[in-house]
Scaffold this motif. Sequence first.
Motif, mmCIF file in Angstrom:
data_model
loop_
_atom_site.group_PDB
_atom_site.id
_atom_site.type_symbol
_atom_site.label_atom_id
_atom_site.label_comp_id
_atom_site.label_asym_id
_atom_site.label_seq_id
_atom_site.Cartn_x
_atom_site.Cartn_y
_atom_site.Cartn_z
ATOM 1 N N HIS A 77 -6.692 10.490 -6.950
ATOM 2 C CA HIS A 77 -7.659 9.792 -7.164
ATOM 3 C C HIS A 77 -7.701 7.907 -7.347
ATOM 4 O O HIS A 77 -7.811 7.137 -6.602
ATOM 5 C CB HIS A 77 -8.584 10.078 -8.278
ATOM 6 C CG HIS A 77 -10.132 9.482 -8.471
ATOM 7 N ND1 HIS A 77 -11.128 8.725 -7.712
ATOM 8 C CD2 HIS A 77 -10.534 7.917 -9.676
ATOM 9 C CE1 HIS A 77 -12.180 8.373 -7.816
ATOM 10 N NE2 HIS A 77 -11.523 7.817 -9.263
ATOM 11 N N TYR A 132 1.338 3.766 -2.979
ATOM 12 C CA TYR A 132 0.138 5.687 -2.556
ATOM 13 C C TYR A 132 2.336 6.005 -3.227
ATOM 14 O O TYR A 132 1.484 7.312 -4.213
ATOM 15 C CB TYR A 132 0.383 5.370 -1.392
ATOM 16 C CG TYR A 132 -0.354 6.988 -0.633
ATOM 17 C CD1 TYR A 132 -1.846 7.094 -1.073
ATOM 18 C CD2 TYR A 132 0.746 7.707 0.047
ATOM 19 C CE1 TYR A 132 -1.626 8.497 -0.956
ATOM 20 C CE2 TYR A 132 -0.214 8.406 -0.408
ATOM 21 C CZ TYR A 132 -1.082 9.582 -0.469
ATOM 22 O OH TYR A 132 -1.875 10.176 -0.166
ATOM 23 N N ASN A 191 -5.770 6.816 -5.030
ATOM 24 C CA ASN A 191 -6.307 6.052 -3.127
ATOM 25 C C ASN A 191 -7.733 4.678 -3.455
ATOM 26 O O ASN A 191 -7.554 3.976 -2.724
ATOM 27 C CB ASN A 191 -7.742 7.174 -3.267
ATOM 28 C CG ASN A 191 -6.923 8.397 -2.613
ATOM 29 O OD1 ASN A 191 -6.642 8.409 -2.128
ATOM 30 N ND2 ASN A 191 -7.637 9.571 -2.471
ATOM 31 N N ILE A 192 -7.793 4.874 -4.775
ATOM 32 C CA ILE A 192 -9.065 3.175 -5.380
ATOM 33 C C ILE A 192 -7.790 2.630 -5.414
ATOM 34 O O ILE A 192 -8.214 1.820 -5.114
ATOM 35 C CB ILE A 192 -8.522 3.415 -7.276
ATOM 36 C CG1 ILE A 192 -10.017 4.640 -7.388
ATOM 37 C CG2 ILE A 192 -9.101 2.474 -6.812
ATOM 38 C CD1 ILE A 192 -10.749 4.969 -8.596
ATOM 39 N N THR A 193 -6.159 2.507 -5.246
ATOM 40 C CA THR A 193 -5.378 1.266 -5.356
ATOM 41 C C THR A 193 -5.638 1.220 -4.239
ATOM 42 O O THR A 193 -5.587 -0.393 -3.469
ATOM 43 C CB THR A 193 -4.273 1.901 -6.017
ATOM 44 O OG1 THR A 193 -4.263 2.042 -7.332
ATOM 45 C CG2 THR A 193 -2.839 0.620 -6.046
ATOM 46 N N CYS A 194 -4.772 2.183 -2.938
ATOM 47 C CA CYS A 194 -4.817 1.408 -1.855
ATOM 48 C C CYS A 194 -5.955 1.273 -1.228
ATOM 49 O O CYS A 194 -5.716 -0.379 -0.508
ATOM 50 C CB CYS A 194 -3.774 2.816 -1.079
ATOM 51 S SG CYS A 194 -2.257 3.433 -1.984
ATOM 52 N N THR A 195 -7.325 1.419 -1.139
ATOM 53 C CA THR A 195 -8.100 1.333 -0.494
ATOM 54 C C THR A 195 -8.700 -1.009 -0.983
ATOM 55 O O THR A 195 -9.077 -0.995 -0.486
ATOM 56 C CB THR A 195 -9.638 2.060 -0.791
ATOM 57 O OG1 THR A 195 -9.270 3.031 -1.050
ATOM 58 C CG2 THR A 195 -10.447 1.293 -0.663
ATOM 59 N N GLY A 196 -7.886 -0.673 -2.428
ATOM 60 C CA GLY A 196 -8.530 -2.176 -3.058
ATOM 61 C C GLY A 196 -7.051 -3.160 -2.348
ATOM 62 O O GLY A 196 -7.455 -3.865 -2.255
ATOM 63 N N PHE A 245 -5.802 -2.687 1.007
ATOM 64 C CA PHE A 245 -5.935 -2.831 1.914
ATOM 65 C C PHE A 245 -7.528 -3.761 2.142
ATOM 66 O O PHE A 245 -7.754 -4.438 2.923
ATOM 67 C CB PHE A 245 -6.615 -1.395 2.710
ATOM 68 C CG PHE A 245 -7.425 -1.077 3.916
ATOM 69 C CD1 PHE A 245 -6.468 -1.436 5.153
ATOM 70 C CD2 PHE A 245 -8.255 -1.114 4.256
ATOM 71 C CE1 PHE A 245 -6.999 -1.383 6.160
ATOM 72 C CE2 PHE A 245 -9.416 -1.227 5.547
ATOM 73 C CZ PHE A 245 -8.032 -1.875 6.777
ATOM 74 N N ILE A 246 -8.420 -4.079 1.270
ATOM 75 C CA ILE A 246 -9.565 -4.407 1.236
ATOM 76 C C ILE A 246 -9.453 -5.431 0.695
ATOM 77 O O ILE A 246 -9.546 -6.919 2.166
ATOM 78 C CB ILE A 246 -10.454 -3.805 0.103
ATOM 79 C CG1 ILE A 246 -11.667 -3.075 0.803
ATOM 80 C CG2 ILE A 246 -11.957 -5.183 0.408
ATOM 81 C CD1 ILE A 246 -12.304 -2.279 -0.414
ATOM 82 N N ILE A 289 0.794 -1.569 0.423
ATOM 83 C CA ILE A 289 -0.033 -0.253 -0.014
ATOM 84 C C ILE A 289 0.425 1.377 -0.223
ATOM 85 O O ILE A 289 0.943 2.333 -0.499
ATOM 86 C CB ILE A 289 -1.063 0.206 0.765
ATOM 87 C CG1 ILE A 289 -2.144 -0.808 1.443
ATOM 88 C CG2 ILE A 289 -1.634 1.611 1.684
ATOM 89 C CD1 ILE A 289 -2.856 -1.716 1.839
#
Length: 182
Positions: free
Chosen positions: A130, A110, A133-138, A140-141, A106
């Motif tokens: 954007h 980032y 954020n999409i990559t890091c959120t993905g 993380f999930i 992550i």
Amino acid sequence: MIKKYLREKHHLSNYEIAQLEFLFKTISSELSKMIIMGILFHKYLGLYLFALCVMLYLRSTTGGVHFYTYIKCLTGSVLYVGSAVILLPYVKLPPYLQLGVLIICILICYRTGPVVSKYRQEPSAQKFQHCRNITCTGIFIYALITYIMPENQYIIVGFWIIILHSLQLQIAKIRKKGEHVA
């Protein structure tokens, strides 16, 4: 003949026709590579398709290494996906280490991404953020899912795709800096 039709019937400029040609070549190139890899990895088809989905998600949001020729790109993709699907799942890491590595990924994604092709325009600051954020959120999930199902074969393949993506993203950033210096 098609160009003439597009020019006369749809009033497209030469530039717009060239853009359509590029789009068609790109789509056919990517689809053919996916099909070739599907044939190569037919014994692992489910894992290959899952790896492809994770890879496409990451590549579409943060980019990565670009080879600029069909055969080099195909070779790189086969090595990348083949490593994650066939070789690396034999390397077993404890769940806590998997989570730690994903957190590092992550941070790498980032800090490093997105890295676009030299033929594409750099994204705006807003688009850049954007995509990060999409990559890091993905990821993380994905880390949460890895925590819940650490021994799942598909999750392990996706884990290795994320690691390989993070590494190649670093390589892409270094190469891009070298292109600007040269």
